[in-house]
Design a protein around this motif. Structure first.
Motif, PDB file in Angstrom:
ATOM      1  N   ARG A  14       7.724  -7.102  12.031  1.00 51.24           N
ATOM      2  CA  ARG A  14       6.742  -7.913  13.009  1.00 51.24           C
ATOM      3  C   ARG A  14       7.477  -8.114  14.168  1.00 51.24           C
ATOM      4  O   ARG A  14       8.442  -8.496  14.303  1.00 51.24           O
ATOM      5  CB  ARG A  14       6.237  -9.187  12.307  1.00 51.24           C
ATOM      6  N   HIS A  24       2.835   0.470  16.085  1.00 51.44           N
ATOM      7  CA  HIS A  24       2.484   0.015  14.835  1.00 51.44           C
ATOM      8  C   HIS A  24       1.732   1.122  13.771  1.00 51.44           C
ATOM      9  O   HIS A  24       0.616   0.986  13.307  1.00 51.44           O
ATOM     10  CB  HIS A  24       1.420  -1.107  14.835  1.00 51.44           C
ATOM     11  N   TYR A  76       0.886  -1.232   0.024  1.00 50.00           N
ATOM     12  CA  TYR A  76      -0.056   0.000  -0.066  1.00 50.00           C
ATOM     13  C   TYR A  76       0.867   1.160   0.017  1.00 50.00           C
ATOM     14  O   TYR A  76       0.509   2.326  -0.665  1.00 50.00           O
ATOM     15  CB  TYR A  76      -0.992   0.069   1.367  1.00 50.00           C
ATOM     16  N   ASP A 134       8.454  -0.505  15.997  1.00 52.05           N
ATOM     17  CA  ASP A 134       6.947  -0.152  15.618  1.00 52.05           C
ATOM     18  C   ASP A 134       6.193  -1.191  15.889  1.00 52.05           C
ATOM     19  O   ASP A 134       4.938  -1.025  15.721  1.00 52.05           O
ATOM     20  CB  ASP A 134       7.202   0.570  14.442  1.00 52.05           C
ATOM     21  N   PRO A 155       9.425 -10.700   6.403  1.00 48.20           N
ATOM     22  CA  PRO A 155       8.288 -11.190   6.917  1.00 48.20           C
ATOM     23  C   PRO A 155       8.396 -12.182   7.990  1.00 48.20           C
ATOM     24  O   PRO A 155       9.396 -12.673   8.082  1.00 48.20           O
ATOM     25  CB  PRO A 155       7.472 -11.966   5.515  1.00 48.20           C
ATOM     26  N   GLY A 172      12.845  -6.539   0.549  1.00 46.20           N
ATOM     27  CA  GLY A 172      11.856  -6.356  -0.496  1.00 46.20           C
ATOM     28  C   GLY A 172      11.179  -4.966  -0.946  1.00 46.20           C
ATOM     29  O   GLY A 172      12.246  -4.041  -0.908  1.00 46.20           O
ATOM     30  N   LYS A 173       9.949  -4.735  -0.831  1.00 48.37           N
ATOM     31  CA  LYS A 173       9.500  -3.495  -1.362  1.00 48.37           C
ATOM     32  C   LYS A 173       9.961  -2.274  -0.385  1.00 48.37           C
ATOM     33  O   LYS A 173      10.428  -1.252  -0.834  1.00 48.37           O
ATOM     34  CB  LYS A 173       7.975  -3.478  -1.571  1.00 48.37           C
ATOM     35  N   ILE A 174       9.827  -2.647   1.052  1.00 48.36           N
ATOM     36  CA  ILE A 174      10.123  -1.567   1.963  1.00 48.36           C
ATOM     37  C   ILE A 174      11.535  -1.534   2.118  1.00 48.36           C
ATOM     38  O   ILE A 174      12.037  -0.468   2.099  1.00 48.36           O
ATOM     39  CB  ILE A 174       9.251  -2.189   3.256  1.00 48.36           C
ATOM     40  N   ASP A 211      19.148 -11.353   2.463  1.00 49.58           N
ATOM     41  CA  ASP A 211      17.848 -11.947   1.999  1.00 49.58           C
ATOM     42  C   ASP A 211      17.988 -13.198   1.264  1.00 49.58           C
ATOM     43  O   ASP A 211      18.899 -13.568   0.803  1.00 49.58           O
ATOM     44  CB  ASP A 211      17.366 -10.847   0.929  1.00 49.58           C
ATOM     45  N   THR A 239      11.965 -16.770  10.084  1.00 51.33           N
ATOM     46  CA  THR A 239      12.435 -15.371  10.623  1.00 51.33           C
ATOM     47  C   THR A 239      11.913 -15.200  12.074  1.00 51.33           C
ATOM     48  O   THR A 239      12.461 -14.204  12.554  1.00 51.33           O
ATOM     49  CB  THR A 239      12.005 -14.281   9.651  1.00 51.33           C
ATOM     50  N   PHE A 283       2.524   2.436   8.878  1.00 60.09           N
ATOM     51  CA  PHE A 283       1.883   2.414   7.557  1.00 60.09           C
ATOM     52  C   PHE A 283       1.144   3.530   7.554  1.00 60.09           C
ATOM     53  O   PHE A 283       0.332   3.889   6.479  1.00 60.09           O
ATOM     54  CB  PHE A 283       0.887   1.192   7.468  1.00 60.09           C
ATOM     55  N   VAL A 332       6.370   3.017   5.331  1.00 63.36           N
ATOM     56  CA  VAL A 332       6.963   2.201   6.475  1.00 63.36           C
ATOM     57  C   VAL A 332       8.494   2.707   6.385  1.00 63.36           C
ATOM     58  O   VAL A 332       9.130   2.835   7.310  1.00 63.36           O
ATOM     59  CB  VAL A 332       6.581   0.859   6.033  1.00 63.36           C
ATOM     60  N   THR A 385      10.584  -2.413  12.525  1.00 62.08           N
ATOM     61  CA  THR A 385       9.266  -1.968  11.923  1.00 62.08           C
ATOM     62  C   THR A 385       8.466  -3.158  10.936  1.00 62.08           C
ATOM     63  O   THR A 385       7.520  -3.084  10.222  1.00 62.08           O
ATOM     64  CB  THR A 385       9.249  -0.894  10.778  1.00 62.08           C
ATOM     65  N   HIS A 402      13.133  -5.949   7.845  1.00 66.84           N
ATOM     66  CA  HIS A 402      12.061  -5.832   6.785  1.00 66.84           C
ATOM     67  C   HIS A 402      11.636  -7.287   6.150  1.00 66.84           C
ATOM     68  O   HIS A 402      11.112  -7.119   4.820  1.00 66.84           O
ATOM     69  CB  HIS A 402      12.498  -4.764   5.675  1.00 66.84           C
TER      70      HIS A 402
END
Ligand code: NAI
Length: 327
Positions: free
Chosen positions: A232, A293, A98, A256, A204, A151-153, A172, A209, A296, A103, A230, A202
């Motif tokens: 999980r 949290h 999103y 976060d 998942p 990844g994306k973040i 990664d 993990t 986002f 983030v 930030t 960053h």
């Protein structure tokens, strides 16, 4: 489609109502758990967030009520028992991206605040205290940033930190040639832990993990390291981090997300006695910054979450495949 929303906040109601064109949305403040599944009575789908528990028992009850789909209004799906959902023929959709900017930028906010202590300076100056004592920071220029999960973040975060003049090391399970071209070096986790001045998570949350930041991996880090999570909560063993803060191994901690956040975050507990001793201990350190949290939480991200989730629900209602299908 009639949809029961769980863990609804005022901003969920505002943004989903703004973009909704035809679904019947029932907003419930309660989080989803076995005792609240009844709120989905008569609905074809439910919409949940990060701390709703979509376990096998909940999925069984949802199926019995005729619920056919779970729409996550978030990217991560570690709170859904995918095998149970698959076995029940339940569709699971999500919002894969999103705003990686939201983030990544919040991650930078945590780093800058911890480093330059702007939160302390703000309070000091307002009280007429213009002293600089104990506000000393460090240049980010030329520091090594270790990113776990590119990844994306992670990519957006890496690009921002390159702008600060930092060197980027990444761990990664997949490498990305585009990131290597702009100066990111992929290394093994042990090497990253030993070389990074700032470590940011960053990836998942999954079986590989969970507690990736544990006592053994903290021991591999540089003394005085800054750790930012930030991703999980359960990526970090909180008790191991408390020990590392006490010993000075970790000199700055920005969180976060927190392993037991579902009993705390997204609600006002300012008049309550908080029973979670670990978060209270963490928050007692002067070099720890916790946000609830909110990484986002930007206008752009909330708009995208609402529009993509509503489109996912429309695709399900029309029996179409969705590009955002988890299963
Ligand atoms: P993504 O799927 O684009 O990137 C995740 C990266 O982690 C991938 O490159 C993947 O290869 C890597 N990865 C997977 N398993 C790994 C392992 N065992 N070790 C190292 N790397 C591994 O996901 P995105 O969009 O960048 O989000 C990352 C995480 O951020 C999400 O899973 C979610 O938990 C968290 N998040 C937190 C938010 C917040 O508000 N605090 C908001 C959105 C996401």
């Amino acid at each position: 489609m009639k949809v029961a929303f769980f863990s609804s906040q005022s901003y969920d109601i505002e943004y989903f109502n703004r973009y909704n064109k035809g679904h019947e949305l029932l907003f419930h403040e309660a989080s989803l758990q076995e005792s609240t599944v009844n709120l989905a009575e008569g609905c074809e789908a439910i919409c949940v967030f990060v701390n709703d528990k979509v376990n096998a028992a909940v999925i069984g009850q949802l199926k019995a009520k005729g619920v056919k789909a779970v729409a996550l209004r978030c990217a991560g799906y570690n709170n859904v028992d995918l095998e149970a959902a698959k076995a029940s023929g339940m569709r699971v959709v999500r919002v894969p991206a999103y705003s990686p900017y939201a983030v990544a930028e919040h991650t930078v906010a945590l780093i800058l605040t911890l480093n330059r202590k702007t939160h302390k300076a703000y309070n000091r100056v307002r009280e007429g205290n213009f002293s600089l004592d104990r506000l000393i920071g460090f240049d980010l220029n030329e520091k090594v940033i270790g990113i776990i999960g590119m990844g994306k973040i992670g990519e957006v975060f890496a690009k921002i930190m390159i702008g600060f003049g930092c060197r980027i090391m990444a761990f990664d399970i997949n490498s990305n040639a585009e990131m290597e071209k702009i100066g990111v070096t992929y290394v093994q986790l042990e090497e990253l832990l030993g070389i990074a001045d700032i470590i940011s998570l960053h990836c998942p949350l999954n079986d590989q993990t969970r507690h990736i930041i544990n006592t053994a991996n903290i021991a591999r880090m540089k003394t005085g390291v800054m750790l930012i999570n930030t991703g999980r909560g359960a990526l970090v063993d909180s008790l191991a981090v408390v020990d590392a803060l006490k010993s000075g191994k970790i000199a700055y901690l920005g969180l976060d997300v927190y392993e037991q956040e579902e009993t705390l975050f997204f609600r006002d507990l300012s008049e309550n006695i908080i029973a979670d001793d670990t978060i209270m201990r963490l928050m007692s350190f002067p070099n720890v910054l916790v946000t609830a949290h909110q990484a986002f939480f930007t206008d752009e991200a909330l708009s995208k979450i609402a529009t993509v989730t509503l489109q996912n629900l429309s695709d399900i209602a029309e029996g179409k495949p969705s590009p955002n299908t988890v299963i």
